[in-house]
Design a protein around this motif. Structure first.
Motif, PDB file in Angstrom:
ATOM      1  N   UNK A  97      62.016  29.245 -46.406  1.00  0.00           N
ATOM      2  CA  UNK A  97      62.169  29.207 -47.860  1.00  0.00           C
ATOM      3  C   UNK A  97      60.984  29.871 -48.562  1.00  0.00           C
ATOM      4  N   UNK A  98      59.728  29.570 -48.170  1.00  0.00           N
ATOM      5  CA  UNK A  98      58.603  30.300 -48.787  1.00  0.00           C
ATOM      6  C   UNK A  98      58.702  31.814 -48.616  1.00  0.00           C
ATOM      7  N   UNK A  99      59.083  32.276 -47.411  1.00  0.00           N
ATOM      8  CA  UNK A  99      59.228  33.712 -47.194  1.00  0.00           C
ATOM      9  C   UNK A  99      60.347  34.287 -48.066  1.00  0.00           C
ATOM     10  N   UNK A 100      61.424  33.527 -48.219  1.00  0.00           N
ATOM     11  CA  UNK A 100      62.505  33.978 -49.084  1.00  0.00           C
ATOM     12  C   UNK A 100      62.059  34.107 -50.532  1.00  0.00           C
ATOM     13  N   UNK A 101      61.285  33.129 -50.997  1.00  0.00           N
ATOM     14  CA  UNK A 101      60.770  33.178 -52.365  1.00  0.00           C
ATOM     15  C   UNK A 101      59.826  34.363 -52.567  1.00  0.00           C
ATOM     16  N   UNK A 102      58.973  34.611 -51.567  1.00  0.00           N
ATOM     17  CA  UNK A 102      58.058  35.760 -51.648  1.00  0.00           C
ATOM     18  C   UNK A 102      58.852  37.060 -51.711  1.00  0.00           C
ATOM     19  N   UNK A 103      59.894  37.158 -50.882  1.00  0.00           N
ATOM     20  CA  UNK A 103      60.685  38.404 -50.850  1.00  0.00           C
ATOM     21  C   UNK A 103      61.374  38.657 -52.190  1.00  0.00           C
ATOM     22  N   UNK A 104      61.746  37.582 -52.890  1.00  0.00           N
ATOM     23  CA  UNK A 104      62.390  37.748 -54.199  1.00  0.00           C
ATOM     24  C   UNK A 104      61.442  38.331 -55.239  1.00  0.00           C
ATOM     25  N   UNK A 105      60.154  38.161 -55.027  1.00  0.00           N
ATOM     26  CA  UNK A 105      59.164  38.659 -55.985  1.00  0.00           C
ATOM     27  C   UNK A 105      58.700  40.078 -55.644  1.00  0.00           C
ATOM     28  N   UNK A 106      59.208  40.627 -54.553  1.00  0.00           N
ATOM     29  CA  UNK A 106      58.764  41.956 -54.122  1.00  0.00           C
ATOM     30  C   UNK A 106      59.799  43.005 -54.511  1.00  0.00           C
TER      31      UNK A 106
ATOM     32  N   UNK B 241      61.249  34.946 -39.759  1.00  0.00           N
ATOM     33  CA  UNK B 241      61.290  35.630 -41.039  1.00  0.00           C
ATOM     34  C   UNK B 241      61.917  37.009 -40.948  1.00  0.00           C
ATOM     35  N   UNK B 242      61.830  37.635 -39.780  1.00  0.00           N
ATOM     36  CA  UNK B 242      62.474  38.934 -39.599  1.00  0.00           C
ATOM     37  C   UNK B 242      63.979  38.821 -39.838  1.00  0.00           C
ATOM     38  N   UNK B 243      64.564  37.703 -39.407  1.00  0.00           N
ATOM     39  CA  UNK B 243      66.001  37.497 -39.606  1.00  0.00           C
ATOM     40  C   UNK B 243      66.302  37.223 -41.077  1.00  0.00           C
ATOM     41  N   UNK B 244      65.575  36.273 -41.657  1.00  0.00           N
ATOM     42  CA  UNK B 244      65.843  35.860 -43.035  1.00  0.00           C
ATOM     43  C   UNK B 244      65.634  37.002 -44.028  1.00  0.00           C
ATOM     44  N   UNK B 245      64.477  37.640 -43.956  1.00  0.00           N
ATOM     45  CA  UNK B 245      64.166  38.713 -44.893  1.00  0.00           C
ATOM     46  C   UNK B 245      65.014  39.950 -44.595  1.00  0.00           C
ATOM     47  N   UNK B 246      65.276  40.210 -43.303  1.00  0.00           N
ATOM     48  CA  UNK B 246      66.137  41.327 -42.943  1.00  0.00           C
ATOM     49  C   UNK B 246      67.540  41.163 -43.507  1.00  0.00           C
ATOM     50  N   UNK B 247      68.058  39.940 -43.457  1.00  0.00           N
ATOM     51  CA  UNK B 247      69.381  39.661 -44.009  1.00  0.00           C
ATOM     52  C   UNK B 247      69.375  39.806 -45.530  1.00  0.00           C
ATOM     53  N   UNK B 248      68.304  39.365 -46.173  1.00  0.00           N
ATOM     54  CA  UNK B 248      68.173  39.535 -47.633  1.00  0.00           C
ATOM     55  C   UNK B 248      68.127  41.013 -48.003  1.00  0.00           C
ATOM     56  N   UNK B 249      67.375  41.788 -47.221  1.00  0.00           N
ATOM     57  CA  UNK B 249      67.276  43.234 -47.465  1.00  0.00           C
ATOM     58  C   UNK B 249      68.640  43.889 -47.327  1.00  0.00           C
ATOM     59  N   UNK B 250      69.408  43.447 -46.337  1.00  0.00           N
ATOM     60  CA  UNK B 250      70.750  43.983 -46.135  1.00  0.00           C
ATOM     61  C   UNK B 250      71.619  43.729 -47.364  1.00  0.00           C
ATOM     62  N   UNK B 251      71.566  42.481 -47.874  1.00  0.00           N
ATOM     63  CA  UNK B 251      72.369  42.133 -49.039  1.00  0.00           C
ATOM     64  C   UNK B 251      71.958  42.858 -50.304  1.00  0.00           C
ATOM     65  N   UNK B 252      70.686  43.258 -50.368  1.00  0.00           N
ATOM     66  CA  UNK B 252      70.216  43.978 -51.559  1.00  0.00           C
ATOM     67  C   UNK B 252      70.633  45.441 -51.543  1.00  0.00           C
ATOM     68  N   UNK B 253      71.057  45.936 -50.390  1.00  0.00           N
ATOM     69  CA  UNK B 253      71.384  47.359 -50.270  1.00  0.00           C
ATOM     70  C   UNK B 253      72.881  47.644 -50.357  1.00  0.00           C
ATOM     71  N   UNK B 254      73.736  46.653 -49.959  1.00  0.00           N
ATOM     72  CA  UNK B 254      75.161  46.920 -49.843  1.00  0.00           C
ATOM     73  C   UNK B 254      75.969  45.815 -50.503  1.00  0.00           C
ATOM     74  N   UNK B 255      77.234  46.107 -50.813  1.00  0.00           N
ATOM     75  CA  UNK B 255      78.129  45.125 -51.412  1.00  0.00           C
ATOM     76  C   UNK B 255      79.521  45.266 -50.808  1.00  0.00           C
ATOM     77  N   UNK B 256      80.369  44.250 -51.080  1.00  0.00           N
ATOM     78  CA  UNK B 256      81.777  44.321 -50.724  1.00  0.00           C
ATOM     79  C   UNK B 256      82.033  44.536 -49.248  1.00  0.00           C
TER      80      UNK B 256
END
Length: 394
Positions: free
Chosen positions: A263-272, A316-331
């Motif tokens: 969760x902390x890593x997820x919060x940090x990634x949201x601010x980057x 964190x590689x999994x969590x942030x990597x998955x977040x990065x994936x969602x920020x790049x693509x949709x549908x």
């Protein structure tokens, strides 16, 4: 309840909690069943006199099943719908899970493994797609951190159930099947909230591996280090001089790092602005921690402290990597990329134990650390290279 369709830019202003709770609850129930089933199946095969080599071969079917199921998942979901596909996967995984108890011949366990892990792979792909699609971009890291934390707790509860139920009789299999079937409840309730795949992906499945390499290679490294590290760390630790109980406690510390830091890593990634920077930092921490292992063998406390942060960084590689994936693509593209993401994870879980085990055999006990460092070094080069030389966030 209305259907949730991804907006063209994939952005939402609010967290769709109803949809997220359904998807996270479903996959967490499956996590409990898998955490119970993996040690249960290995113990039963050992009691039947099956060799360790054959047990390992049978266990490897999980990775093969994931590699087969991942590219098929989006095609099936496009035809049947996300929620319906997940409900069928729940049913298949529950039936095959109980099937292990009735399968008296060892060869029967191979097709059962393919069905069980293929179905659970489908659940992971579509759950993560559902979660990613329902999360607002500005809070996607937080949502993925919550998902990773709850899933880790589910996996941790599985072995606790195993210790309470034992390996005798139908009961542990029935409990595992009921845990999986429980996943159908939130999926069915929120079925009209699930994402709609009303179009096919624009690219071939394999193209998504290379379309977002920072994400897909991150999960490959995570899979390799997680599977290889967890399976071979007890051997490494006891050969280093730690007792079995000390080695088990070190694994527990890594698990705590996994749960606490997501969760902390997820919060940090949201601010980057660019999550690739955080992925690069995590890979450097992972590389540094693995290189330190040979010099920590005489101090259990220092080893535990390093593994606490190291375990969080690896996960964190999994969590942030998955977040990065969602920020790049949709549908449909996001669904296909999620399948590619899980495919790369499966490849890592097959490659990691083989590479790390071979490194120990060739170079000695410290080969454990060197092999893991090699995986991280690969990702450090790729992530920093993409960050420095790629103008687009990929």
């Amino acid at each position: 309840m209305s259907e949730v369709k991804c907006a063209p830019n994939g952005d939402r202003e609010d967290i769709h909690w109803y949809s997220l709770i359904a998807a996270i609850s479903a996959i967490s129930a499956v996590g409990i069943a898998i955490g119970l089933g993996l040690p249960l199946l290995s113990i039963i095969l050992e009691k039947r006199g099956i060799s360790s080599t054959l047990i390992g071969l049978n266990s490897a079917m999980a990775g093969i099943a994931a590699m087969i199921a991942a590219p098929l998942t989006t095609k099936i979901a496009h035809r049947l719908g996300v929620a319906n596909t997940m409900l069928w996967a729940v049913l298949l995984s529950a039936i095959s899970g109980v099937g292990f108890y009735y399968a008296t011949q060892f060869w029967m366990w191979f097709p059962l493994r393919l069905v069980f892990h293929g179905a659970t792979t489908t659940l992971f792909v579509l759950s993560e797609f559902w979660i990613n699609a329902a999360a607002p971009s500005r809070r996607r890291g937080l949502v993925m951190g919550i998902y990773a934390t709850v899933l880790a707790i589910g996996f941790a509860c599985g072995p606790l159930l195993f210790s309470a139920l034992g390996s005798e009789g139908l009961l542990p299999f029935a409990v595992g099947a009921l845990a999986i079937l429980a996943a159908a409840i939130p999926i069915y309730i929120a079925r009209n909230e699930s994402p709609v795949l009303d179009e096919k992906p624009e690219q071939h499945f394999l193209r998504y591996i290379f379309l977002v390499p920072t994400a897909t290679v991150s999960v490959f490294v995570f899979g390799a280090v997680e599977a290889g590290g967890l399976s071979l760390f007890p051997i490494y630790a006891t050969r280093t001089g730690f007792s079995e109980s000390q080695a088990a406690l070190l694994l527990t510390v890594m698990g705590i790092g996994n749960m606490v830091f997501q969760i902390p890593l997820g919060l940090i990634s949201d601010r980057m602005r660019d999550r690739r920077l955080l992925l690069s930092i995590l890979s450097v921490v992972g590389l540094t921690g693995s290189l330190m292992l040979p010099w920590l063998s005489e101090n259990w406390i220092l080893m535990a402290v390093v593994l606490l942060f190291w375990g969080g960084s690896v996960s964190g590689l999994y969590t942030v990597g998955l977040s990065h994936l969602g920020s790049r693509l949709t549908g449909a593209d996001l669904a296909a990329a999620n399948a590619a993401f899980i495919f790369c994870y499966a490849v890592g879980t097959v490659a990691g134990p083989q590479a790390i085990g071979a490194a120990i055999d060739v170079t000695g006990n410290d080969g454990f650390a060197w092999a893991i460092a090699g995986f991280f070094a690969l990702y450090v080069v790729l992530s920093l290279g993409r960050l420095l030389f790629s103008p687009k966030r990929t």
